[in-house]
Design an enzyme around this catalytic site. Sequence first.
Site, PDB file in Angstrom:
ATOM      1  N   ASP A 146      68.716  20.814  24.300  1.00 47.66           N
ATOM      2  CA  ASP A 146      67.285  20.925  24.567  1.00 47.66           C
ATOM      3  C   ASP A 146      66.664  19.526  24.596  1.00 47.66           C
ATOM      4  O   ASP A 146      66.578  18.862  23.567  1.00 47.66           O
ATOM      5  CB  ASP A 146      66.637  21.784  23.469  1.00 47.66           C
ATOM      6  CG  ASP A 146      65.118  21.660  23.449  1.00 47.66           C
ATOM      7  OD1 ASP A 146      64.532  21.405  24.522  1.00 47.66           O
ATOM      8  OD2 ASP A 146      64.540  21.825  22.367  1.00 47.66           O
ATOM      9  N   HIS A 155      59.595  19.685  21.239  1.00 48.96           N
ATOM     10  CA  HIS A 155      60.257  20.185  20.032  1.00 48.96           C
ATOM     11  C   HIS A 155      60.657  19.073  19.066  1.00 48.96           C
ATOM     12  O   HIS A 155      61.337  19.343  18.074  1.00 48.96           O
ATOM     13  CB  HIS A 155      61.496  21.003  20.434  1.00 48.96           C
ATOM     14  CG  HIS A 155      61.173  22.101  21.390  1.00 48.96           C
ATOM     15  ND1 HIS A 155      61.849  22.275  22.560  1.00 48.96           N
ATOM     16  CD2 HIS A 155      60.214  23.059  21.358  1.00 48.96           C
ATOM     17  CE1 HIS A 155      61.338  23.310  23.223  1.00 48.96           C
ATOM     18  NE2 HIS A 155      60.344  23.798  22.518  1.00 48.96           N
ATOM     19  N   ILE A 174      57.140  22.321  17.906  1.00 45.56           N
ATOM     20  CA  ILE A 174      57.445  23.743  17.695  1.00 45.56           C
ATOM     21  C   ILE A 174      58.924  24.024  17.920  1.00 45.56           C
ATOM     22  O   ILE A 174      59.641  23.219  18.536  1.00 45.56           O
ATOM     23  CB  ILE A 174      56.592  24.639  18.621  1.00 45.56           C
ATOM     24  CG1 ILE A 174      56.918  24.341  20.094  1.00 45.56           C
ATOM     25  CG2 ILE A 174      55.117  24.460  18.323  1.00 45.56           C
ATOM     26  CD1 ILE A 174      56.237  25.280  21.072  1.00 45.56           C
ATOM     27  N   GLY A 210      61.830  28.524  21.842  1.00 42.25           N
ATOM     28  CA  GLY A 210      61.845  29.988  21.835  1.00 42.25           C
ATOM     29  C   GLY A 210      63.261  30.556  21.815  1.00 42.25           C
ATOM     30  O   GLY A 210      63.525  31.593  21.190  1.00 42.25           O
ATOM     31  N   GLY A 248      54.793  34.157  20.947  1.00 43.28           N
ATOM     32  CA  GLY A 248      54.097  33.215  20.079  1.00 43.28           C
ATOM     33  C   GLY A 248      55.024  32.089  19.676  1.00 43.28           C
ATOM     34  O   GLY A 248      56.220  32.118  19.983  1.00 43.28           O
TER      35      GLY A 248
END
Length: 906
Positions: free
Chosen positions: A805, A810, A825, A828, A855
């Site tokens: 990623d 992130h 964050i 997902g 979310g």
Amino acid sequence: MPQLSFKGQTVIVTGAGGGLGKAYSLLFASRGANVVVNDFNKDAAQKVVDEITKGGGKAVVNNSSATDGEAVIKSALDAFGNVTILINNAGILRDKGFKNMSDQEWDQIMAVHLKGSYACAKAAWPHFQKQGFGRIVNTASAAGLYGNFGQANYSAAKMALVGFTKALAVEGARYNIRATVIAPMAASAMTETIMPPEMLANLKPEFVAPFVLAITHPDAPDASGKIFEVGAGFIAEIRWERSKGAVFKTDKTFTPSAVQEKWEQITDFETDPEHPQGLPDFDIKAKIAESSKVTENPQASQEVRFDGKTVIVTGAGSGLGRAYALLYARLGANVVVNDVNGKAAQAIVDEITKAGGKAVAAVTSAEDGEGIVKTALDKFGGAHVLVANAGLARPSAFEKLSEKDWDEVLAVHLRSTYKCAKALWPIFLKQKYGRIVTMGSQSGLYGLPGLVNYSTAKAGILGFTKTLAIEGKKYNIFANVVVPSAGAAAGLGRAGHHVEAVKEEYIAPLVGYLSSDANDETTGGIFQIAGGWIAQIQWQRAGGHGFPVNKPLQPEDIIAKWKVLTDFDDGRATNPASTQEAFMQIAENFGNVDENAASGSDSGSPDSPYADPEDSEVVAEAKKEVPEPVEYSYTERDVILYNLGVGATEQELQWTYENHEDFAALPTFGVIPQFQASAGLSFDFLPNFNPAKLLHGEQYLSIKAPIPTSGELVNEARLVEVLDKGKAAAVTAIVVTKDKHTGKVIFENQSTMFIRGSGGFGGKRTGKDRGAASAENPIPKRKPDAVVEEKTLPIQAALYRLSGDSNPLHILPEFAAVGGFDKPILHGLCSMGISGKHVLKSFGEFTDIKVRFAGVVYPGETLVTEMWKEGDKVIFTTKVKERQTTVLAAAAATLANPDTPLKAKL
């Protein structure tokens, strides 16, 4: 030629709710046949019946299990008064690497494929006999003929159907009952799990169905007892080919070392190969005469021995098993003598120990693989070789064959071979060494009247062994089949017991060589031995014929080319040795186009497998784009990094320690290889496209095959669906991930992205039902069946990034702030992986998983996964405990083993 009519014929098609079965049903009905559409899915079967009756045909539904043959046949008799043709098509997949295969997954495959075919044929047989006419088509596969990774159960069942068919053909000949076996390659609910969509577009069931009609018509060419590979317009017969082999002097010098010395001659198919197709398949007296002329058996430079090795021989109380046990003991092995007859087993042990050898008795059924292996470990501390020799015969004409005799023969031969190999497999994997020799039979190769059950079981062992050879090779685990003829079974009757050359002890040298260290190359082979003669057996495929793929194929076309389909002598015959090799010739027919066929024929392939008449022009053109495949290589280290990234701990060694016997990737690892391929798709065709306004909306992952713990993969991406939502676009892409070397599909990912500000381009607003990939999965109105909480680590996002990623959202606080987030964050897909782990721990393995990202999660927060089991699905939702915010919705996973009891809550 005139069009073939099936008026007055009653056809039963099992598993006919879709795919091949549906295609058979529709084509038979269109030619005037009465059709019984059998499927456990009553709604699917009813749809097929409705389609037939709407077109003026005659059909009824039967939704009994194929294993209830009497009920299936009764439907035909009640509705139409007769039954003349049976198409055994019902099937399921329970793919799993052999080390992880459960007894349930083995037994389920045997029940549906084998027991179902037996039960229906058995119930139809007396009606066929009475009317002096019957046609049976059984469905094998390339996996059965050649073996296939992750399909030990399926390969065994499918090859067993070859032996079953051949035996039925021999028994049925006098009653005008013909039985043929096909290995079809066609798009179906099963093949969708192992093939990419663009390939399936060329593999229409409509290219297989005409062949089935061509061989079942009363005036059809005689295809009884024959095997045909069929798919994508290509059809060819396949048969056995045998090397000329080598001959040995049958005396004490006939040893494994002597076999090694002549191995090149044994495996030479260039010099006068033979093509036996039935019994007797060789002249035993001639072989003995040849053997008697051999003056000596030259030996290999180094004697083949088994010092320090522990060998398990099942059914070793007498006959061949005894001969094997004595040979191994004489050559230095520790021998586990298995037999249900304790007195007989102990007598062999005593004979060995008296001669200075080492042996122990394992008095139990050969199905007790765990118990037999435990005896080996307790007595000798290890196990290195399995000779799966246990067996029994229950001779009976097919019409008199009892279910008990069917079950017992299949259990002792096929299931016991599976159980012993299964018990040894983790030991072999850990020590990176193992040798397995299984016992085939001429009846398994050619079928034998009065031994339908035995022929079936022995053929099944061939397919099973070939898959073990494929899965075991990289671990130095070799598996081969020996087809022995000794004593009375050699073809000399009872007098054969007194002929020196056909004694059981002269079968043992071949078994010994194949299971020794000296054999460092041969695996997956079939070898025949009798009277001092040894030869190898392989498949030979006729050159066959490829019909154009852009025009409908008719049964009459096939009959017109029958000689070409079955011609082995025109110089075009080949010897495929794997499913990949077998498929290559079929795939070559994809481009076979009849230039004179009408353009725009509905039998041609669309520009995109996802073409949709409702698409706007801009979307239709975008779907035609085929991006370059993206390769992905990984090692066990990458698997561990991913597992750690979704919360595996140092205590869960099966996920974090590469040398653990059950080391594996967590199933959601499947989202990792496709990262770059899905990210590489261009959305520039959308108006006002801005990558900053792209949101990852949904993810669907389907796990098509056992996940290798290292490998080289290839990812192929395409657009599936583009919806105009007015102010936004919803784009769904598919990435098919294949093994780079075999082409087998490992994963399929479908990713749905929402792009704000890119709507208004025209086209459809509502997507099509994509099954599990688009299901809404409403939450049941009851308490969850399982709940799992897991606190993520503050470094979780940073850790997950190590799996590929590269999004700074992130990891960089400044970037996260631009996006409106207080801090970086969690990806997902990381949340999806954690929840997938919760489903796995609570309910067991799953074959697919789908989530909607609702979310965000901040690293360090606690994820709560609530789960409800609904049939074969686990519906779940995932929330952040601290904020009571739903982060994964409309989520579900399809269980691989839905009948497994709920595991204890974590």
